[in-house]
Design an enzyme around this catalytic site. Sequence first.
Site, mmCIF file in Angstrom:
data_model
loop_
_atom_site.group_PDB
_atom_site.id
_atom_site.type_symbol
_atom_site.label_atom_id
_atom_site.label_comp_id
_atom_site.label_asym_id
_atom_site.label_seq_id
_atom_site.Cartn_x
_atom_site.Cartn_y
_atom_site.Cartn_z
ATOM 1 N N THR A 229 0.830 -1.195 0.000
ATOM 2 C CA THR A 229 0.000 0.000 0.000
ATOM 3 C C THR A 229 0.863 1.243 0.000
ATOM 4 O OG1 THR A 229 -0.035 0.247 2.408
ATOM 5 C CG2 THR A 229 -1.735 -1.144 1.421
ATOM 6 N N ASP A 230 0.268 2.335 -0.488
ATOM 7 C CA ASP A 230 0.811 3.627 -0.111
ATOM 8 C C ASP A 230 0.597 3.740 1.397
ATOM 9 O OD1 ASP A 230 1.865 6.176 -0.137
ATOM 10 O OD2 ASP A 230 0.665 6.853 -1.835
ATOM 11 N N TRP A 231 1.307 4.656 2.036
ATOM 12 C CA TRP A 231 1.317 4.707 3.495
ATOM 13 C C TRP A 231 -0.056 5.090 4.045
ATOM 14 C CZ3 TRP A 231 5.144 2.620 1.692
ATOM 15 C CH2 TRP A 231 6.324 2.345 2.380
#
Length: 759
Positions: A229-231
Amino acid sequence: MTDVKKLISEMTLEEKASLLGGDDFWHTKAVERLGIPRFMMSDGPHGLRKQDQEGDHLGINDSIKAVCFPAACATASSFDTDMIEKMGETIGDECQAEDLAVVLGPAVNIKRSPLCGRNFEYFSEDPYLAGKMAAAYISGVQSKHVGTSIKHFALNDQETNRMNISAEASERTIREIYFPAFEIAVKESQPKTVMCSYNKINGTYSSDNEWLLNKVLREDWGFKGAVMTDWGAVDDRVQGVKAGLELEMPGNTAENDKKIVEAVRSGALDERLVDRAVERLLTVMYDHYDNRVGGTFDRDRDHEVAEKVEENCAVLLQNNGILPLKEGQKIVYIGEYAEKPRYQGGGSSHINSSKVVSALDAAKAAGRTISYVKGFPADRNEENADLLAEAVAAAKEADVAVIFAGLPDVIESEGYDRRDMKMPACQIKVIEEVAKVQKNVVVVLHNGSPVEVPWAEDVAAILEMYLGGQAVGTAEDHLLFGIANPSGHLAETFPVKLEDNPSYLNFPGDSYKVHYQEGVFVGYRYYDTKKMPVRWAFGHGLSYTTFAIGNLRVDRAEMGDDDVITASVDVTNTGDREGKEVVQLYVADRTGTTGRPAKELKGFAKVDLAPGETKTVTFPVDRRALCYFEERLGDWYAASGTYALLVGDASDNIAAEKEISFATKVEIPMHVTGATTIGQLLSNPKTAAIVQQMMAKASPLGGESSTKKDEPDAGMGAGADEMNKAMMMYMPLKALIAFGVLTPDSLAQLIATLNGALE
């Protein structure tokens, strides 16, 4: 080599679930019982932003001293895949020295609007160029057994509401514009990881999107790595595992780890999917661990690499002959960017640079006699009458005034989008006032995306440096004084004004949705098709020498579905100094298919030529190069007919053209109903004869039209025949009942006959 499958067989369910969530901002979790270490990753892609455990994702806290290479807005303008691959190799060596398993990049989202705050780290408005540059970068980094994380998959084309906005687009638009950069990189270079975006796509979060992560990414393209995932981009952790999401980042994942365990034990999640996710993730990480070689991070050496890269990226936008500058001229540098250059973007990719060289530093090192006045501040929009007066006075006494201008960090950064395309008013004022007293004005731009330049006609030359990395000053010095010859070409269009951009009315949407209503007409695809004037076209770039492109030929003039045509073109340096030309191949559909752009980039090459030298560039042209995504097929399709191969050095500067003929065996499926029009049936060879036979027996409008005074059509004038023909072409079959041509029974029989002919 580590036996990942064996490790998984020895894990508890809890251990497996724990590996699917980060330990902190930059590390995966360890399983000490089995000797599985934590693995570290770092932001990129134009340099390492390695932070310790107290790090953050937004660039607030310090990271190690590293080398800041030119950002993607610059490197894409090089059109040089060999160069960016070597830059990737350098970054890969740095990662080995710092024991980093994955570098978070490249970023390949499309520059849908010039206002996107993160455009500085995206490559292009063109998916083909973005994909080729990304593939080269990935190959370079991963040759060092360091993973990359191509991002942000997908349609993350704005910062406004990026964590919850739903990007609403047709499948054709997504497949033709927003997927190909990822597709090319996956098929050619197999990035170790893909980072999914925050946003929704047509209502479904990327992290939950099985169509996106399993169907498209893995089944259609053959991706073999892991998805992270993106953060903070997780929506439903269990659904994510089902959809093909492996790693949740950053840390604090205990609750979601627990949800995975509970879902397996309740039967809601197949444990084999957890095993699959762990295997994909550990395979990526152990490729680095098992091939760990270490090394030394030589920052001074890599600084020199960064400088050479930037020399090949800068774009000479206009020049009346004032450049290159000459020794002995009285030259004044104006603008604080000459002293404090803006050389990188703001946000998660911000590098703690090992050193920074300004244009003034470089001029001093070269022993040049340059005077300098501040003119305006580099970091804000603040007009100062005294600074302006000083700049005008200095310019008046000089032979040449070089103004170093651009966009401050506060205007473009990750986290928010720009409000407009304007440069700070204080800079515009200095440029305009200096141009009134000095005819030889050179403007050097430091910006991550296009700006409006209403003053362009008033200056002698404009050199676009973009965000050129920490060695930007040396590159500027070499380019301004002719030690290096500019060779960059724009990877994006500079429109005259913001309102000209095709996304203008639909960017950035509301709090919930953004509609991609311009469809496939993004960037030059829109401007060229609409024949709209732009400030500088996609692919544009000047040199201190001149080139001629011609003698375009093909090895065959006809092709079918499985054939490949080789197009060859000669490029000659017609000037008096060495230089590099960017040769671009575009394809134009001339079959009459509606809804296609005027041209699309399908090949490019950067060619280094000595004065008088000629080289031949070849481009393969396969069926995919002719295709658009046909939603009725759910696949790529090119109609039979004529296509043009166009070669030039910009989308608006085509030097040679060659037509080819294409024949396909692929058929668009058609099913006849009462709503099917006569025109649709006449355009299909399998149904045309049946419809023509029916039409010969009776006219749906009550007989042949006539212009005799006593006939019904007399008052309609000479256009009656054309009107009747048009009405017939657009008439659905069911309407023929109303005109007495068909009965309900005969319509049903006709539809059955037509569908039978299509089988």
